[in-house]
Motif scaffolding. Structure first.
Motif, PDB file in Angstrom:
ATOM      1  N   GLY A   1       0.767  -1.236   0.000  1.00  0.00           N
ATOM      2  CA  GLY A   1       0.000   0.000   0.000  1.00  0.00           C
ATOM      3  C   GLY A   1       0.798   1.285   0.000  1.00  0.00           C
ATOM      4  N   ASP A   2       2.032   1.255   0.499  1.00  0.00           N
ATOM      5  CA  ASP A   2       2.787   2.514   0.644  1.00  0.00           C
ATOM      6  C   ASP A   2       3.765   2.781  -0.496  1.00  0.00           C
ATOM      7  N   GLY A   3       3.742   1.938  -1.528  1.00  0.00           N
ATOM      8  CA  GLY A   3       4.610   2.152  -2.680  1.00  0.00           C
ATOM      9  C   GLY A   3       5.951   1.466  -2.593  1.00  0.00           C
ATOM     10  N   SER A   4       6.259   0.825  -1.469  1.00  0.00           N
ATOM     11  CA  SER A   4       7.565   0.177  -1.313  1.00  0.00           C
ATOM     12  C   SER A   4       7.725  -0.996  -2.272  1.00  0.00           C
ATOM     13  N   TRP A   5       6.641  -1.782  -2.444  1.00  0.00           N
ATOM     14  CA  TRP A   5       6.711  -2.922  -3.374  1.00  0.00           C
ATOM     15  C   TRP A   5       7.000  -2.425  -4.785  1.00  0.00           C
ATOM     16  N   ALA A   6       6.273  -1.404  -5.210  1.00  0.00           N
ATOM     17  CA  ALA A   6       6.439  -0.871  -6.563  1.00  0.00           C
ATOM     18  C   ALA A   6       7.843  -0.315  -6.769  1.00  0.00           C
ATOM     19  N   ALA A   7       8.389   0.350  -5.755  1.00  0.00           N
ATOM     20  CA  ALA A   7       9.733   0.915  -5.866  1.00  0.00           C
ATOM     21  C   ALA A   7      10.777  -0.185  -5.993  1.00  0.00           C
ATOM     22  N   SER A   8      10.618  -1.242  -5.224  1.00  0.00           N
ATOM     23  CA  SER A   8      11.562  -2.359  -5.279  1.00  0.00           C
ATOM     24  C   SER A   8      11.476  -3.064  -6.632  1.00  0.00           C
ATOM     25  N   TYR A   9      10.259  -3.264  -7.114  1.00  0.00           N
ATOM     26  CA  TYR A   9      10.081  -3.907  -8.412  1.00  0.00           C
ATOM     27  C   TYR A   9      10.731  -3.087  -9.523  1.00  0.00           C
ATOM     28  N   ALA A  10      10.492  -1.774  -9.498  1.00  0.00           N
ATOM     29  CA  ALA A  10      11.067  -0.906 -10.532  1.00  0.00           C
ATOM     30  C   ALA A  10      12.592  -0.931 -10.481  1.00  0.00           C
ATOM     31  N   LYS A  11      13.152  -0.991  -9.294  1.00  0.00           N
ATOM     32  CA  LYS A  11      14.602  -0.967  -9.132  1.00  0.00           C
ATOM     33  C   LYS A  11      15.254  -2.228  -9.680  1.00  0.00           C
ATOM     34  N   TRP A  12      14.645  -3.386  -9.420  1.00  0.00           N
ATOM     35  CA  TRP A  12      15.330  -4.636  -9.718  1.00  0.00           C
ATOM     36  C   TRP A  12      14.893  -5.307 -11.010  1.00  0.00           C
ATOM     37  N   VAL A  13      13.599  -5.355 -11.288  1.00  0.00           N
ATOM     38  CA  VAL A  13      13.166  -6.180 -12.426  1.00  0.00           C
ATOM     39  C   VAL A  13      12.244  -5.488 -13.424  1.00  0.00           C
ATOM     40  N   GLY A  14      11.740  -4.323 -13.114  1.00  0.00           N
ATOM     41  CA  GLY A  14      10.766  -3.677 -13.976  1.00  0.00           C
ATOM     42  C   GLY A  14      11.228  -3.485 -15.405  1.00  0.00           C
ATOM     43  N   GLN A  15      12.464  -3.028 -15.582  1.00  0.00           N
ATOM     44  CA  GLN A  15      12.975  -2.782 -16.936  1.00  0.00           C
ATOM     45  C   GLN A  15      13.146  -4.060 -17.741  1.00  0.00           C
ATOM     46  N   ARG A  16      13.285  -5.199 -17.063  1.00  0.00           N
ATOM     47  CA  ARG A  16      13.552  -6.459 -17.755  1.00  0.00           C
ATOM     48  C   ARG A  16      12.298  -7.291 -17.981  1.00  0.00           C
ATOM     49  N   LEU A  17      11.296  -7.151 -17.097  1.00  0.00           N
ATOM     50  CA  LEU A  17      10.100  -7.977 -17.200  1.00  0.00           C
ATOM     51  C   LEU A  17       8.829  -7.179 -17.455  1.00  0.00           C
ATOM     52  N   GLY A  18       8.941  -5.862 -17.547  1.00  0.00           N
ATOM     53  CA  GLY A  18       7.766  -5.056 -17.842  1.00  0.00           C
ATOM     54  C   GLY A  18       6.984  -4.679 -16.592  1.00  0.00           C
ATOM     55  N   PRO A  19       5.910  -3.901 -16.758  1.00  0.00           N
ATOM     56  CA  PRO A  19       5.135  -3.412 -15.611  1.00  0.00           C
ATOM     57  C   PRO A  19       4.431  -4.538 -14.863  1.00  0.00           C
ATOM     58  N   ALA A  20       4.233  -4.345 -13.564  1.00  0.00           N
ATOM     59  CA  ALA A  20       3.548  -5.329 -12.730  1.00  0.00           C
ATOM     60  C   ALA A  20       3.010  -4.641 -11.486  1.00  0.00           C
ATOM     61  N   SER A  21       2.045  -5.273 -10.868  1.00  0.00           N
ATOM     62  CA  SER A  21       1.468  -4.792  -9.621  1.00  0.00           C
ATOM     63  C   SER A  21       1.617  -5.860  -8.563  1.00  0.00           C
ATOM     64  N   PRO A  22       1.614  -5.494  -7.297  1.00  0.00           N
ATOM     65  CA  PRO A  22       1.703  -6.525  -6.245  1.00  0.00           C
ATOM     66  C   PRO A  22       0.490  -7.434  -6.285  1.00  0.00           C
ATOM     67  N   PRO A  23       0.669  -8.724  -6.072  1.00  0.00           N
ATOM     68  CA  PRO A  23      -0.461  -9.659  -6.107  1.00  0.00           C
ATOM     69  C   PRO A  23      -1.423  -9.429  -4.946  1.00  0.00           C
ATOM     70  N   GLU A  24      -2.690  -9.714  -5.196  1.00  0.00           N
ATOM     71  CA  GLU A  24      -3.693  -9.604  -4.146  1.00  0.00           C
ATOM     72  C   GLU A  24      -3.579 -10.771  -3.175  1.00  0.00           C
ATOM     73  N   PRO A  25      -3.667 -10.490  -1.882  1.00  0.00           N
ATOM     74  CA  PRO A  25      -3.524 -11.582  -0.895  1.00  0.00           C
ATOM     75  C   PRO A  25      -4.788 -12.440  -0.797  1.00  0.00           C
ATOM     76  N   GLN A  26      -4.578 -13.661  -0.363  1.00  0.00           N
ATOM     77  CA  GLN A  26      -5.688 -14.557  -0.019  1.00  0.00           C
ATOM     78  C   GLN A  26      -5.491 -15.021   1.417  1.00  0.00           C
ATOM     79  N   TYR A  27      -6.570 -14.999   2.204  1.00  0.00           N
ATOM     80  CA  TYR A  27      -6.487 -15.392   3.609  1.00  0.00           C
ATOM     81  C   TYR A  27      -7.563 -16.430   3.915  1.00  0.00           C
ATOM     82  N   ARG A  28      -7.278 -17.252   4.896  1.00  0.00           N
ATOM     83  CA  ARG A  28      -8.253 -18.253   5.324  1.00  0.00           C
ATOM     84  C   ARG A  28      -8.876 -17.861   6.670  1.00  0.00           C
TER      85      ARG A  28
END
Length: 323
Positions: A296-323
């Motif tokens: 929610g705070d943008g940390s996932w998106a920042a990490s993705y952009a830093k490490w893999v975004g340029q190589r694998l294209g845009p992505a969003s964090p997956p939605e969680p599933q809980y029991r």
């Protein structure tokens, strides 16, 4: 006189021997045939190993984790309180997978997308990750064992969630979704495992990728190694024809070697979770709260952009599933 004649005879004998040896040197023996030495294989190379299992148990929803706590408070007597008292979060990670968990040769630090996840967990516990994380580099085949033996608090190592693995360890909610693809030399025409029938295809021991190779109807020859970096070395040395694993790992290999390429459609979907010992449900809830935060705070998106975004294209964090 007699002794002088004896000495003279001995000297002449030595000269004769020396002359004979010199004469022999004028007729050299033909050299032995020379051939190229074979490249040494990485340690621990083996054959098929399907112990990771194929996740076909439909009675299990492997992605449903324990609902997170409200926030990241640390109750007295909890698993998190014990970690805080120790002063360090012990994390099982990779140090050989470029982009996700690797040792930076310039700084000596372990870095990557998975390492960012570890640091977020540590920061939630201690206020800062600096000085509060003990990284323990482990091969993929040891991920369950180090959790079962309580040698680490968490495993964050491109760790796919499966029903078979849930028998032995806990998992957080999914924090990343990858897909198995194939890495081949740029000179290769292969696009799928069906193009690699009878060819040697490398994957890590006890990985779901190795199971897929070993059970594929095209019957490629599965070659197992302790670490993914060993696969790249064997491909570079022509000891295997391809490497097949998650596209995240293959993207790192392709970034390291411009002579190889990632090809084909995704063979599987790999849902990465944080591994936690089976008896520590409170830590699972805490980790899930951290993952909720970084979604929610943008940390996932920042990490993705830093490490893999340029190589694998845009992505969003997956939605969680809980029991």
């Amino acid at each position: 006189m007699r002794s002088r004649h004896f000495v003279r005879a001995a000297v002449l004998a030595v000269v004769a021997v020396f002359t004979t040896a010199c004469g022999a040197a004028e007729w050299p023996v033909g050299p032995s045939p020379v051939s190229d030495a074979a490249w040494p294989k990485p340690a621990g190379v083996g054959g098929p190993d399907t112990s990771a299992g194929v996740d076909t148990d439909t009675s299990c929803n492997p992605l449903a984790s324990i609902r997170p706590t409200a926030g990241t408070a640390v109750p007295d007597g909890s698993t998190m309180a014990k970690i805080k008292a120790r002063g360090k979060l012990i994390a099982g990670v990779d140090q050989t997978t470029y982009l996700f968990g690797f040792r930076n040769p310039k700084t000596g630090n372990i870095e990557g997308f998975d390492i960012d996840v570890v640091n977020h967990i540590a920061a939630a516990l201690f206020g800062t990750a600096e000085g509060h994380v003990q990284f323990r580099a482990i091969p993929s085949s040891q991920r369950e064992k180090v959790l079962e033996d309580h040698q680490v608090d968490v495993v964050v190592r491109t760790y796919s969630i499966t029903c078979a693995r849930r028998e032995n360890v806990q998992f957080s909610a999914v924090y990343y979704v990858a897909g198995q693809k194939i890495l081949v030399p740029k000179t290769s025409d292969a696009q799928s495992l069906s193009d690699l029938a009878g060819k040697r295809v490398c994957a890590a021991k006890k990985s779901t990728s190795l199971t897929k190779i070993a059970t594929d109807p095209a019957k490629p020859v599965a070659v197992s190694v302790p670490n993914w970096s060993d696969c790249l070395v064997m491909l570079q040395q022509n000891q295997v024809d391809a490497v097949s694993t998650d596209d995240t790992i293959l993207a790192g290999m392709a970034a390291q070697d411009p002579r190889v390429k990632v090809v084909g459609e995704q063979l599987t979907k790999e849902n990465y979770g944080v591994g936690v010992p089976k008896d520590q449900e409170d830590l699972v809830q805490f980790v899930n709260a951290v993952i909720e935060q970084i979604r929610g705070d943008g940390s996932w998106a920042a990490s993705y952009a830093k490490w893999v975004g340029q190589r694998l294209g845009p992505a969003s964090p997956p939605e969680p599933q809980y029991r």
